[in-house]
Write a protein that holds these residues in place. Structure first.
Motif, short mmCIF file in Angstrom:
data_model
loop_
_atom_site.label_atom_id
_atom_site.label_comp_id
_atom_site.label_asym_id
_atom_site.label_seq_id
_atom_site.Cartn_x
_atom_site.Cartn_y
_atom_site.Cartn_z
N VAL A 155 0.89 -1.17 0.00
CA VAL A 155 0.00 0.00 0.00
C VAL A 155 0.92 1.22 0.00
N PHE A 156 0.79 2.05 -1.03
CA PHE A 156 1.59 3.29 -1.10
C PHE A 156 0.73 4.46 -0.61
N LEU A 157 1.31 5.28 0.24
CA LEU A 157 0.62 6.50 0.66
C LEU A 157 1.60 7.66 0.55
N ALA A 158 1.35 8.56 -0.38
CA ALA A 158 2.16 9.80 -0.42
C ALA A 158 1.53 10.75 0.58
N ASN A 159 2.30 11.16 1.56
CA ASN A 159 1.75 11.99 2.63
C ASN A 159 2.75 13.07 2.98
N PRO A 160 2.55 14.32 2.52
CA PRO A 160 1.45 14.82 1.69
C PRO A 160 1.51 14.22 0.30
N ASN A 161 0.36 14.26 -0.37
CA ASN A 161 0.30 13.69 -1.71
C ASN A 161 0.64 14.74 -2.78
N ASN A 162 1.28 14.26 -3.82
CA ASN A 162 1.47 15.02 -5.05
C ASN A 162 0.56 14.35 -6.08
N LYS A 178 -2.67 -0.30 11.13
CA LYS A 178 -3.28 -1.29 12.02
C LYS A 178 -4.22 -2.23 11.27
N GLY A 179 -4.88 -1.70 10.27
CA GLY A 179 -5.85 -2.50 9.51
C GLY A 179 -5.22 -3.40 8.47
N LEU A 180 -3.90 -3.29 8.27
CA LEU A 180 -3.26 -4.10 7.22
C LEU A 180 -2.73 -5.41 7.78
N PRO A 181 -2.84 -6.48 7.00
CA PRO A 181 -2.18 -7.71 7.41
C PRO A 181 -0.66 -7.51 7.47
N GLY A 182 0.02 -8.26 8.32
CA GLY A 182 1.45 -8.07 8.52
C GLY A 182 2.30 -8.36 7.29
N ASN A 183 1.74 -9.06 6.31
CA ASN A 183 2.53 -9.37 5.11
C ASN A 183 2.42 -8.28 4.04
N VAL A 184 1.62 -7.23 4.30
CA VAL A 184 1.49 -6.13 3.34
C VAL A 184 2.40 -4.99 3.79
N ILE A 185 3.19 -4.46 2.86
CA ILE A 185 4.08 -3.34 3.21
C ILE A 185 3.33 -2.03 3.04
N LEU A 186 3.42 -1.18 4.04
CA LEU A 186 2.90 0.19 3.92
C LEU A 186 4.08 1.10 3.62
N VAL A 187 4.08 1.71 2.44
CA VAL A 187 5.15 2.65 2.10
C VAL A 187 4.63 4.07 2.31
N LEU A 188 5.25 4.79 3.22
CA LEU A 188 4.90 6.19 3.47
C LEU A 188 5.88 7.05 2.69
N VAL A 208 7.87 3.21 11.45
CA VAL A 208 8.85 2.28 10.86
C VAL A 208 9.61 1.58 11.99
N ALA A 209 10.01 2.38 12.98
CA ALA A 209 10.84 1.82 14.06
C ALA A 209 10.10 0.75 14.84
N SER A 210 8.78 0.85 14.89
CA SER A 210 8.03 -0.05 15.76
C SER A 210 7.25 -1.11 15.00
N SER A 211 7.61 -1.36 13.73
CA SER A 211 6.88 -2.40 13.00
C SER A 211 7.80 -3.08 11.99
N ASN A 213 6.66 -3.88 8.85
CA ASN A 213 6.11 -3.77 7.49
C ASN A 213 5.83 -2.33 7.05
N VAL A 214 6.53 -1.35 7.66
CA VAL A 214 6.36 0.05 7.22
C VAL A 214 7.69 0.60 6.75
N VAL A 215 7.67 1.27 5.61
CA VAL A 215 8.86 1.90 5.04
C VAL A 215 8.54 3.38 4.83
N MET A 216 9.47 4.25 5.20
CA MET A 216 9.30 5.68 4.92
C MET A 216 10.31 6.08 3.85
N MET A 217 9.85 6.81 2.85
CA MET A 217 10.77 7.28 1.79
C MET A 217 10.90 8.80 1.83
#
Ligand code: PLP
Length: 366
Positions: A155-162, A178-188, A208-211, A213-217
């Motif tokens: 799941v990609f989320l541009a935050n803020p979005n362009n 929280k709503g995502l299964p652990g095998n899905v990556i959330l990219v912020l 990111v530090a506490s999970s 499956n989260v990546v911040m770019m």
């Protein structure tokens, strides 16, 4: 589309190549280019000096681990450098992570007006892009969660979005995670995070530090003014950093980019000036557009989405042509499903005033 000769992987010929913001005005006029969300302040003078100093060593390969840069990023943001992966812009990082985790038939979820690279990277892997309806041009967490299936990988989320300039508060980001299964990556994707001045916003470091499956770019292309050098970084769980390091090019970040990035990070004043400039001019441009009767989506980035009426001669396409005839290049965003809008990057004071003067003329035309 059919091509003669070797056939690429499924999905690749469905890609409409990314069209960058235009940079030339007709008639050889020196353009006012406000089409790619570049900073009007340019890079730090220290970053330019560091870049030039690298010219004496161009025969050498860069440090493939970008060690000094990761250390500098780690110190600046209080992060573990081992979990930072650098890339040739965040574009490359989006591509690396998608290639590593998405295969044919897998799904990638993102908000309907989300940054275009999410779709392009997904198609390049044979994946299925799943754009999700937004509310008021803002990512809708419930709708995004509802779009997740057993096939979803990222799941990609541009935050803020362009190109919308909208954001969702950190509570909402947490709810999404929280709503995502652990095998899905959330990219912020926090390419514009330095510009955001809201108490309820966070770029995502803690998540990111506490999970696992989260990546911040993040990118050096926007507030740091180093778009030409192609430099971005991702802060990842250890397992994902390991995967990205296995699949990225061994020398994907050049020595001049590494040196300039380190110097840019150290020049805090320059970043503060850029934020102050944006704080001054973003509300001004928004207010001036509204005075002209043009709706504007409230933005927390360094750009604004300006809405035009649909009447022929008054619409976004006519506005674009008119502005170009004055040497002003904004960004058409029809590829994002926003055919009636133009996106304007906040420019220098002179640029901003010229755009408003030209728009005043455009709106007042009979
Ligand atoms: C939301 C978002 N993510 C990523 C990027 C890519 O930035 P980079 O220059 O680091 O590849 C952009 C550039 O416009 C962007 O708007």
């Amino acid at each position: 589309m059919s091509l003669k000769g070797p056939v690429p992987q499924p999905g690749i010929l469905d890609i409409d190549p990314y069209v960058p913001g235009e940079s030339a005005a007709p008639g050889g006029i020196k353009p006012i280019k406000l089409s790619s969300n570049e900073t009007p302040l340019g890079p730090s003078a220290k970053a330019i000096a560091a870049f030039k100093a690298e010219a004496d060593h161009l025969e050498r390969y860069p440090d493939g681990g970008a060690t000094a840069l990761r250390k500098a990023i780690g110190e600046r943001y209080g992060l573990n450098p081992d979990r930072i992966v650098c890339g040739a812009g965040s574009d490359e990082l989006i591509s690396i992570i998608t290639h590593a985790y998405v295969g044919p038939g897998d799904e990638v979820v993102y908000a309907e007006h989300g940054f275009l690279m999410y779709k392009l990277a997904t198609l390049a892997c044979g994946g299925i892009p799943k754009p999700v309806k937004e509310k008021a041009l803002t990512a809708d967490v419930d709708a995004m969660l509802a779009a997740v299936t057993p096939k979803t990988k990222i799941v990609f989320l541009a935050n803020p979005n362009n190109p919308t300039g909208t954001y969702i508060p950190h509570d909402e980001v947490r709810r999404l995670h929280k709503g995502l299964p652990g095998n899905v990556i959330l990219v912020l994707d926090a390419a514009y995070s330095e510009y955001v001045r809201r108490n309820d916003y966070e770029a995502g470091v803690e998540l990111v530090a506490s999970s696992d499956n989260v990546v911040m770019m993040r990118t050096f292309s926007k507030i740091y003014g180093l778009a030409a050098l192609r430099l971005g970084w991702a802060y990842c769980p250890a397992g994902i950093a390991d995967v990205m390091n296995r699949t990225r090019g061994p020398f994907n970040v050049s020595s001049p980019a590494i040196a300039a990035g380190i110097a840019a990070l150290a020049d805090r004043n320059h970043v503060e000036e850029a934020v102050a400039h944006n704080d001054r001019w973003l509300p001004w441009v928004e207010a001036e557009c509204r005075k002209l009767g043009l709706d504007v989506t409230p933005s927390v980035g360094n750009f604004l989405l300006i809405h035009f009426p649909t009447a022929e001669g008054k619409d976004a396409s006519a506005a674009d042509a008119f502005l170009k005839s004055r040497g002003i290049i904004l960004r058409r965003v029809a590829a994002y499903g926003l055919a009636q809008c133009l996106r304007m990057t906040i420019g220098t004071e002179d640029d901003n005033r010229k755009v408003i003067a030209a728009l005043t003329e455009f709106v007042g035309r009979k």
